[in-house]
Write an enzyme that holds these catalytic residues in place. Structure first.
Site, PDB file in Angstrom:
ATOM      1  N   ILE A 201       0.891  -1.213   0.092  1.00  0.00           N
ATOM      2  CA  ILE A 201       0.111   0.182   0.070  1.00  0.00           C
ATOM      3  C   ILE A 201       1.039   1.251  -0.007  1.00  0.00           C
ATOM      4  O   ILE A 201       1.651   1.257   1.009  1.00  0.00           O
ATOM      5  CB  ILE A 201      -0.945   0.016   1.160  1.00  0.00           C
ATOM      6  N   HIS A 202       0.816   2.211  -1.173  1.00  0.00           N
ATOM      7  CA  HIS A 202       1.496   3.313  -1.029  1.00  0.00           C
ATOM      8  C   HIS A 202       1.121   4.469  -1.296  1.00  0.00           C
ATOM      9  O   HIS A 202       1.420   5.616  -1.679  1.00  0.00           O
ATOM     10  CB  HIS A 202       2.938   2.998  -1.620  1.00  0.00           C
TER      11      HIS A 202
END
Ligand code: UD1
Length: 355
Positions: A201-202
């Site tokens: 997740i970024h």
């Protein structure tokens, strides 16, 4: 004929591993310019080492900053290099700030721009990557589309000239490197094949809003009761979790540093499924025969969703969709034949002869 390629962030380094090689094989003089957007060892150098990518001829040392700072600094420093090198074509990849900066500088110097991964479109229109994609496509002369959806998107916007369906260069890379995938991370963590979920997740819309990030982490804590969670964590995500005081949600997860390409692919290949907001991993999971729950409102890689392979999820839907037992029929050939980078090199040569 001289080509300058611009890279700045992880997904561009891995594409360069196959495209750069084909450009040099085709006999082009090739200058590689690293903007310095990603600079940590495990966000940059590790890819150059493990994929044996040519050492950049220039590193602009731009680093982190606001979008304007990052894009503006790249443009200022890049302009000098492009003027000095006088390439015939500048090649840019994907949708990062390095992409749009490279395209703008070159187009204004009247140099033809080739865009690898052209024609990708997704909501929300105001996400930084979408802005970068739309602008880059408009000022590029040679548009390399990874999917038929991308070709159609460009057509809808009136762009047909210079458009090539190449397939995805990341598929070329996957096929080329498969024999070298590194399975040691799963061994070190004592993970069973099919017994764990890989999470990345970024994206800013997932990391920069406390509520949304907390919802995602809560979902991971539901899943971890059944399947182990391995989460190679992007520096931005790690920083936000700390700032928002959400570290307690990480206690039951296997949190590790970002991985090099070969280790990441080894981890993916032995996983059960993935949860991601990465454009690259949405396809790499498919290449590896895995399903991904995509934590995004929309995706440019929509064929995978239409085929029932990947599932789009809001944060609160992640665990339900992950355990939803859909019969997974992996349709093949969505992203070409594994020769996308060869087609790019050939097309650039043809374009040069025709201009
Ligand atoms: C960028 C791309 C995104 C791509 C992603 C891959 C843009 C607009 N976005 O997002 O399309 O999917 O790369 O990772 O260009 N940081 C470090 N060390 C590094 C790099 C970053 O600590 O080596 C931290 C910094 O705090 C930085 C933050 O991560 O502010 C975000 O990095 P940035 O390069 O701005 O964007 P990404 O989120 O990586």
């Amino acid at each position: 004929m001289k080509i300058a390629t611009i890279v700045g962030a992880r997904p561009q380094f891995i594409k360069e591993a196959v495209v750069g090689e084909e450009l040099r094989k085709a006999g082009f003089e090739h200058v590689l310019i690293h903007t310095g957007q990603h600079y940590d060892y495990n966000m940059s150098e590790v890819f150059f080492n493990s994929l044996e990518i040519k050492e950049p001829d220039y590193n602009l040392g731009v680093g982190s900053g606001s979008h304007a700072v990052q894009t503006g600094l790249t443009m200022m420093r890049l302009e000098e290099v492009v003027i000095k090198e006088e390439p015939d074509v500048v090649l840019v990849y994907g949708d990062t700030n390095a992409t749009v900066a490279g395209a703008l500088v070159s187009a204004k110097l009247k140099i033809r721009v080739a865009h690898v991964e052209a024609g990708m479109r997704q909501e929300p229109r105001d996400m930084p990557e979408e802005i970068n994609r739309v602008l880059t496509d408009r000022i590029s002369s040679i548009l390399f589309c990874p999917s038929q959806t991308a070709v159609k998107n460009l057509k809808k916007e009136g762009m047909e000239k210079g458009v090539w369906f190449t397939g995805d260069v990341m598929y070329d890379l996957f096929l080329k490197m498969e024999k070298n995938f590194d399975y040691s991370v799963a061994e070190q963590l004592d993970l069973e094949e099919d017994g764990y979920v890989v999470v990345t997740i970024h994206r800013d819309f997932n990391t920069d809003n406390r509520d949304r990030l907390e919802k995602i982490l809560r979902q991971l804590n539901i899943i971890v009761k059944d399947k182990r969670i391995v989460f190679p964590i992007h520096p931005r995500t790690r920083r936000r979790i700390k700032e928002f005081g959400l570290e307690n949600h990480l206690e039951n997860l296997d949190i590790i540093d970002p991985l090099d390409y070969l280790s990441m692919m080894g981890l993916v290949k032995h996983s059960w499924k993935l949860i991601t907001d990465s454009g690259g991993l949405q396809k790499e999971s498919y290449f590896a025969g895995k399903q991904a729950v995509v934590v995004m409102p929309d995706t440019g890689w929509i064929e995978l969703v239409d085929a029932g392979i990947n599932l789009l999820a809001s944060p609160s839907e992640i665990s339900t969709l992950l355990f939803y037992d859909s019969p997974l029929v992996i349709e093949t050939g969505l992203y070409g034949e594994g020769n996308a980078s060869k087609i790019c090199a050939r097309a650039i040569a043809e374009d040069f002869e025709g201009n």
